[in-house]
Design an enzyme around this catalytic site. Structure first.
Site, short mmCIF file in Angstrom:
data_model
loop_
_atom_site.label_atom_id
_atom_site.label_comp_id
_atom_site.label_asym_id
_atom_site.label_seq_id
_atom_site.Cartn_x
_atom_site.Cartn_y
_atom_site.Cartn_z
N SER A 150 -11.71 -4.40 22.73
CA SER A 150 -12.15 -3.10 23.24
C SER A 150 -13.29 -2.59 22.38
CB SER A 150 -11.01 -2.09 23.22
OG SER A 150 -11.48 -0.78 23.48
N TYR A 164 -4.16 1.64 18.76
CA TYR A 164 -5.10 0.98 19.67
C TYR A 164 -6.37 0.60 18.92
CZ TYR A 164 -7.53 -0.15 23.97
OH TYR A 164 -8.20 -0.82 24.97
#
Length: 257
Positions: A150, A164
């Site tokens: 990501s 995350y």
């Protein structure tokens, strides 16, 4: 130079985890349209089966439901895939999870579940499928592992998504370590770092695309073709010399941050 053959995936087998929706589905469709046989996995069997049925209108797509956040789930997926194929050309480690909470309230349960899925699962899936990847390489082109990281593993978003950020940054570095180890065996490992793509995980991009696009240099959120194109490039002959790198597909967000 045959540029059509450069990006062709004819005769190759691919497995996409988290393939029932969002970025995983975009990638699965792209690989199918380039000629691959595609297997998709997801934790929710009904959704996985339905997506495979829809994608089968494009090309051969098989549903293999599994929870790859656990070792039992990983081994079950390997066994289920082995009932269909003896080799694996392309492994796309896309299954992931997001979780946000204030620093003082962030729960251990959320941390463990999500880090297991985002960082632990890609490693142990690669380990478990390595024999099949080697078999594929022995019979044809280089085998590929594509980890879906990501842009939040490269720079910070405003949300308090502690695990995350950490897990996706870890996956970027894990990709490098795996790549150096496996490249001599004919297995190329690389990663994609998506930015804003509409998905159930990225509800902001899904529900408020018009509001956030002005913060993206390209002035739009990502489209399925953007993600499919990146995956096809890395999975095909065109990406054979891209070893350990993370391809950022974000419309310029990471550098603008």
């Amino acid at each position: 130079m045959d540029t059509a053959a450069l990006f062709s995936l004819e005769g190759r087998c691919a497995l996409v985890t988290g393939g029932s929706r969002g970025i995983g589905r975009m990638i699965a469709e792209g690989l199918l349209r380039q000629g691959a046989r595609v297997y998709i996995s997801a934790r929710k069997a009904e959704a996985c089966d339905e997506t495979a049925k829809e994608l089968s209108e494009i090309g051969p797509c098989v549903s293999l439901p599994a929870d790859v956040s656990t070792m039992d789930g990983i081994h079950s997926l390997v066994a289920a895939y082995g009932e269909h194929e003896k080799t694996l050309d392309i492994l796309v480690n896309n299954a992931g999870a997001a979780w946000g909470a204030a620093f003082d309230e962030f729960p251990e349960s959320g941390w463990d579940k999500a880090v297991d899925l985002n960082m632990k699962a890609p490693f142990f899936l690669a380990q478990a499928f390595k024999p099949m990847l080697l078999e594929a390489r022995a019979a044809g082109p280089l085998a590929k592992i594509i980890n879906i990281a990501s842009v939040d593993g490269l720079s910070l978003n405003p949300q308090e998504t502690y695990f995350y950020h950490a897990s996706k940054a870890g996956l970027v570095h894990l990709t490098k370590r795996m790549a150096v180890r496996l490249a001599p065996d004919g297995i190329v490992v690389s990663a994609i770092a998506p930015g804003a793509f509409a998905s159930n995980m990225n509800k902001v991009a899904r529900d408020h695309g018009d509001e956030i696009k002005d913060r993206i240099p390209s002035r739009r959120i990502g489209e399925p073709e953007d993600m499919a194109g990146a995956a096809i490039y890395l999975a095909s002959r065109a990406g054979d010399y891209v070893v350990g790198s993370t391809l950022v597909v974000d419309g310029g967000v990471n550098i603008a941050r």
